[in-house]
Scaffold this motif. Structure first.
Motif, PDB file in Angstrom:
ATOM      1  N   MET A   1      -9.065   0.336   8.621  1.00 41.94           N
ATOM      2  CA  MET A   1      -9.791  -0.501   9.571  1.00 41.94           C
ATOM      3  C   MET A   1      -8.906  -1.619  10.105  1.00 41.94           C
ATOM      4  O   MET A   1      -8.546  -1.642  11.246  1.00 41.94           O
ATOM      5  CB  MET A   1     -11.035  -1.084   8.901  1.00 41.94           C
ATOM      6  CG  MET A   1     -12.066  -0.049   8.495  1.00 41.94           C
ATOM      7  SD  MET A   1     -12.966   0.573   9.901  1.00 41.94           S
ATOM      8  CE  MET A   1     -14.011  -0.818  10.281  1.00 41.94           C
ATOM      9  N   VAL A   2      -8.514  -2.562   9.240  1.00 44.10           N
ATOM     10  CA  VAL A   2      -7.660  -3.666   9.674  1.00 44.10           C
ATOM     11  C   VAL A   2      -6.501  -3.803   8.686  1.00 44.10           C
ATOM     12  O   VAL A   2      -6.694  -3.750   7.473  1.00 44.10           O
ATOM     13  CB  VAL A   2      -8.436  -4.997   9.744  1.00 44.10           C
ATOM     14  CG1 VAL A   2      -7.502  -6.138  10.162  1.00 44.10           C
ATOM     15  CG2 VAL A   2      -9.602  -4.890  10.704  1.00 44.10           C
ATOM     16  N   LEU A   3      -5.295  -3.978   9.223  1.00 43.16           N
ATOM     17  CA  LEU A   3      -4.118  -4.240   8.405  1.00 43.16           C
ATOM     18  C   LEU A   3      -3.750  -5.708   8.558  1.00 43.16           C
ATOM     19  O   LEU A   3      -3.481  -6.179   9.662  1.00 43.16           O
ATOM     20  CB  LEU A   3      -2.948  -3.356   8.841  1.00 43.16           C
ATOM     21  CG  LEU A   3      -1.602  -3.629   8.148  1.00 43.16           C
ATOM     22  CD1 LEU A   3      -1.704  -3.455   6.638  1.00 43.16           C
ATOM     23  CD2 LEU A   3      -0.516  -2.738   8.733  1.00 43.16           C
ATOM     24  N   VAL A   4      -3.745  -6.430   7.436  1.00 47.94           N
ATOM     25  CA  VAL A   4      -3.353  -7.832   7.424  1.00 47.94           C
ATOM     26  C   VAL A   4      -1.957  -7.927   6.824  1.00 47.94           C
ATOM     27  O   VAL A   4      -1.704  -7.417   5.729  1.00 47.94           O
ATOM     28  CB  VAL A   4      -4.325  -8.690   6.590  1.00 47.94           C
ATOM     29  CG1 VAL A   4      -3.894 -10.152   6.613  1.00 47.94           C
ATOM     30  CG2 VAL A   4      -5.749  -8.538   7.106  1.00 47.94           C
ATOM     31  N   VAL A   5      -1.045  -8.556   7.561  1.00 46.74           N
ATOM     32  CA  VAL A   5       0.309  -8.792   7.070  1.00 46.74           C
ATOM     33  C   VAL A   5       0.491 -10.301   6.915  1.00 46.74           C
ATOM     34  O   VAL A   5       0.293 -11.050   7.865  1.00 46.74           O
ATOM     35  CB  VAL A   5       1.369  -8.238   8.045  1.00 46.74           C
ATOM     36  CG1 VAL A   5       2.770  -8.488   7.484  1.00 46.74           C
ATOM     37  CG2 VAL A   5       1.149  -6.754   8.301  1.00 46.74           C
ATOM     38  N   LEU A   6       0.836 -10.722   5.722  1.00 44.28           N
ATOM     39  CA  LEU A   6       1.136 -12.133   5.477  1.00 44.28           C
ATOM     40  C   LEU A   6       2.639 -12.270   5.266  1.00 44.28           C
ATOM     41  O   LEU A   6       3.197 -11.719   4.314  1.00 44.28           O
ATOM     42  CB  LEU A   6       0.391 -12.654   4.249  1.00 44.28           C
ATOM     43  CG  LEU A   6      -1.134 -12.688   4.325  1.00 44.28           C
ATOM     44  CD1 LEU A   6      -1.711 -13.285   3.042  1.00 44.28           C
ATOM     45  CD2 LEU A   6      -1.610 -13.475   5.548  1.00 44.28           C
ATOM     46  N   LEU A 201      -4.436  -5.353  13.835  1.00 41.82           N
ATOM     47  CA  LEU A 201      -3.304  -5.891  13.087  1.00 41.82           C
ATOM     48  C   LEU A 201      -3.359  -7.411  13.128  1.00 41.82           C
ATOM     49  O   LEU A 201      -3.444  -8.008  14.199  1.00 41.82           O
ATOM     50  CB  LEU A 201      -1.984  -5.398  13.691  1.00 41.82           C
ATOM     51  CG  LEU A 201      -0.697  -6.028  13.142  1.00 41.82           C
ATOM     52  CD1 LEU A 201      -0.515  -5.716  11.658  1.00 41.82           C
ATOM     53  CD2 LEU A 201       0.516  -5.545  13.942  1.00 41.82           C
ATOM     54  N   ILE A 202      -3.296  -8.027  11.957  1.00 44.63           N
ATOM     55  CA  ILE A 202      -3.232  -9.489  11.840  1.00 44.63           C
ATOM     56  C   ILE A 202      -1.940  -9.820  11.109  1.00 44.63           C
ATOM     57  O   ILE A 202      -1.712  -9.352   9.994  1.00 44.63           O
ATOM     58  CB  ILE A 202      -4.439 -10.041  11.069  1.00 44.63           C
ATOM     59  CG1 ILE A 202      -5.736  -9.743  11.822  1.00 44.63           C
ATOM     60  CG2 ILE A 202      -4.295 -11.544  10.832  1.00 44.63           C
ATOM     61  CD1 ILE A 202      -6.977  -9.932  10.983  1.00 44.63           C
ATOM     62  N   ARG A 242     -12.378  -5.474   3.360  1.00 43.23           N
ATOM     63  CA  ARG A 242     -13.401  -4.460   3.100  1.00 43.23           C
ATOM     64  C   ARG A 242     -12.751  -3.196   2.571  1.00 43.23           C
ATOM     65  O   ARG A 242     -11.529  -3.140   2.413  1.00 43.23           O
ATOM     66  CB  ARG A 242     -14.177  -4.192   4.390  1.00 43.23           C
ATOM     67  CG  ARG A 242     -15.138  -5.335   4.735  1.00 43.23           C
ATOM     68  CD  ARG A 242     -15.248  -5.521   6.203  1.00 43.23           C
ATOM     69  NE  ARG A 242     -13.916  -5.635   6.780  1.00 43.23           N
ATOM     70  CZ  ARG A 242     -13.655  -5.385   8.039  1.00 43.23           C
ATOM     71  NH1 ARG A 242     -14.600  -4.983   8.837  1.00 43.23           N
ATOM     72  NH2 ARG A 242     -12.436  -5.526   8.506  1.00 43.23           N
ATOM     73  N   GLU A 243     -13.519  -2.191   2.299  1.00 39.45           N
ATOM     74  CA  GLU A 243     -13.035  -1.012   1.582  1.00 39.45           C
ATOM     75  C   GLU A 243     -11.843  -0.370   2.256  1.00 39.45           C
ATOM     76  O   GLU A 243     -10.905   0.081   1.587  1.00 39.45           O
ATOM     77  CB  GLU A 243     -14.168   0.010   1.444  1.00 39.45           C
ATOM     78  CG  GLU A 243     -13.774   1.245   0.654  1.00 39.45           C
ATOM     79  CD  GLU A 243     -14.943   2.188   0.473  1.00 39.45           C
ATOM     80  OE1 GLU A 243     -14.735   3.272  -0.116  1.00 39.45           O
ATOM     81  OE2 GLU A 243     -16.061   1.864   0.930  1.00 39.45           O
ATOM     82  N   ASP A 244     -11.821  -0.314   3.575  1.00 40.43           N
ATOM     83  CA  ASP A 244     -10.760   0.386   4.294  1.00 40.43           C
ATOM     84  C   ASP A 244      -9.646  -0.524   4.783  1.00 40.43           C
ATOM     85  O   ASP A 244      -8.694  -0.057   5.403  1.00 40.43           O
ATOM     86  CB  ASP A 244     -11.351   1.148   5.487  1.00 40.43           C
ATOM     87  CG  ASP A 244     -12.265   2.280   5.050  1.00 40.43           C
ATOM     88  OD1 ASP A 244     -12.023   2.836   3.962  1.00 40.43           O
ATOM     89  OD2 ASP A 244     -13.226   2.582   5.774  1.00 40.43           O
TER      90      ASP A 244
END
Length: 322
Positions: A1-6, A201-202, A242-244
């Protein structure tokens, strides 16, 4: 669903421990290779453009050709001529004075640079939130709280070539608090973007850990305290997934005894996220592979927790950022 990159500047693979830092190591983590500047150590100025483009500094063109002094925009256009006129030590002294006594910032190359130079980035062609990435500034006219805090550090963070870490602080305890606030800002903005549900993408960056590391060479417990607090901050992002959704942590180099080390690291909520990353040059490809592998589209507004949204918004308001 969403990929967060820190992007966590200076997150060091030798200083993290799954037992003490479960959110900085996630499900899996590993050391990766970085790239040294001409000065002999990794450079933030060069490496984040490398991470978002997959290109070495000589290919994307954002290089420290004359050392750290010339990161400053006031000197950028005169550096080629000045290098023939001034010894390196004097160049560095001039650059240090300007960085200590002006409001100029070293890492504010606008995002339009890449298009003008014909350079693609990981953000092209997709809905992406870009938060504070060095040398990828979407709106140069605006700044967030981390940037304004960094720009106003004054004598809390001064360049000093004779100091072990190349910097000194007039008040390390006050400096520590300001740096942790900077990290909180960027983490909160990443959480808000995740809950906002508009991007697939964040990518958010924070420099707090790097800054603290540069002045705590004689106070290692303070540096490790920062690791513990940052672990808590990242845990807040992880709790919002969330799950995905997936979370990837990336650093540009490590930092020990006040100076940059020659190892970076990645950590992910899935082994698949990190298994193909051997160096900073591989991060872009890994992000794009993950976005292709799964349907990373932003969540619908119906899937978001209103209560959760209110909580994050309230935190931002309490901190004075909204």
């Amino acid at each position: 669903m969403v990929l967060v990159v820190l992007g966590i500047d200076a997150l060091d693979p030798e200083l993290v421990d799954p037992a003490n830092h479960p959110n900085l190591t996630l499900d899996t983590y590993q050391s990766i290779e970085t790239i040294n500047s001409v000065e002999g150590e990794p450079s933030t100025h060069e490496l984040w453009p490398t991470i978002i483009t997959g290109l070495a500094p000589k290919e994307h063109g954002l290089k420290l050709e004359d050392g750290v002094a010339w990161e400053n925009p006031l000197l950028r256009y005169g550096s080629a001529a000045a290098s023939y006129l001034l010894p390196d030590g004097i160049q560095t002294s001039i650059g240090a004075w300007l960085l200590n006594n002006t409001g100029e910032d070293a890492f504010r190359v606008p995002s339009t640079y890449y298009e003008k130079e014909g350079i693609s980035t990981v953000f092209d062609g997709r809905e992406a939130a870009t938060i504070g990435i060095p040398n990828y500034v979407v709106d140069p006219e605006n700044e967030d709280r981390e940037h304004s805090l960094r720009r106003s550090l004054g004598d809390l963070f001064e360049r000093d070539g004779s100091a072990q870490g190349g910097h000194t602080s007039s008040d390390p305890a006050a400096f520590y608090e300001q740096c942790l606030e900077m990290s909180m800002v960027r983490i909160a903005r990443a959480r808000r973007a995740l809950r906002g549900g508009r991007e697939s993408l964040i990518f958010a960056y924070t420099s707090g850990l790097d800054l603290i590391g540069h002045v705590t060479y004689d106070q290692p417990n303070l540096q490790m305290q920062a690791y513990s607090e940052l672990d808590d901050f990242v845990g807040e992002v992880a709790s919002d997934l969330r799950e995905d959704d997936e979370l990837l942590l990336v650093s540009d180099h490590g930092l020990q005894n006040g100076v940059h080390t020659h190892e970076a690291m990645v950590a992910g909520t899935s082994p698949r996220l990190v298994e193909g990353i051997d160096s900073v040059l591989d991060v872009r490809g890994a992000i794009e592979a993950e976005l292709r592998h799964r349907d990373h589209s932003g969540p619908s507004s119906d899937s978001l927790s209103i209560k959760g949204n209110d909580t994050v918004t309230s935190q931002l308001e309490d901190l004075g950022y909204m």
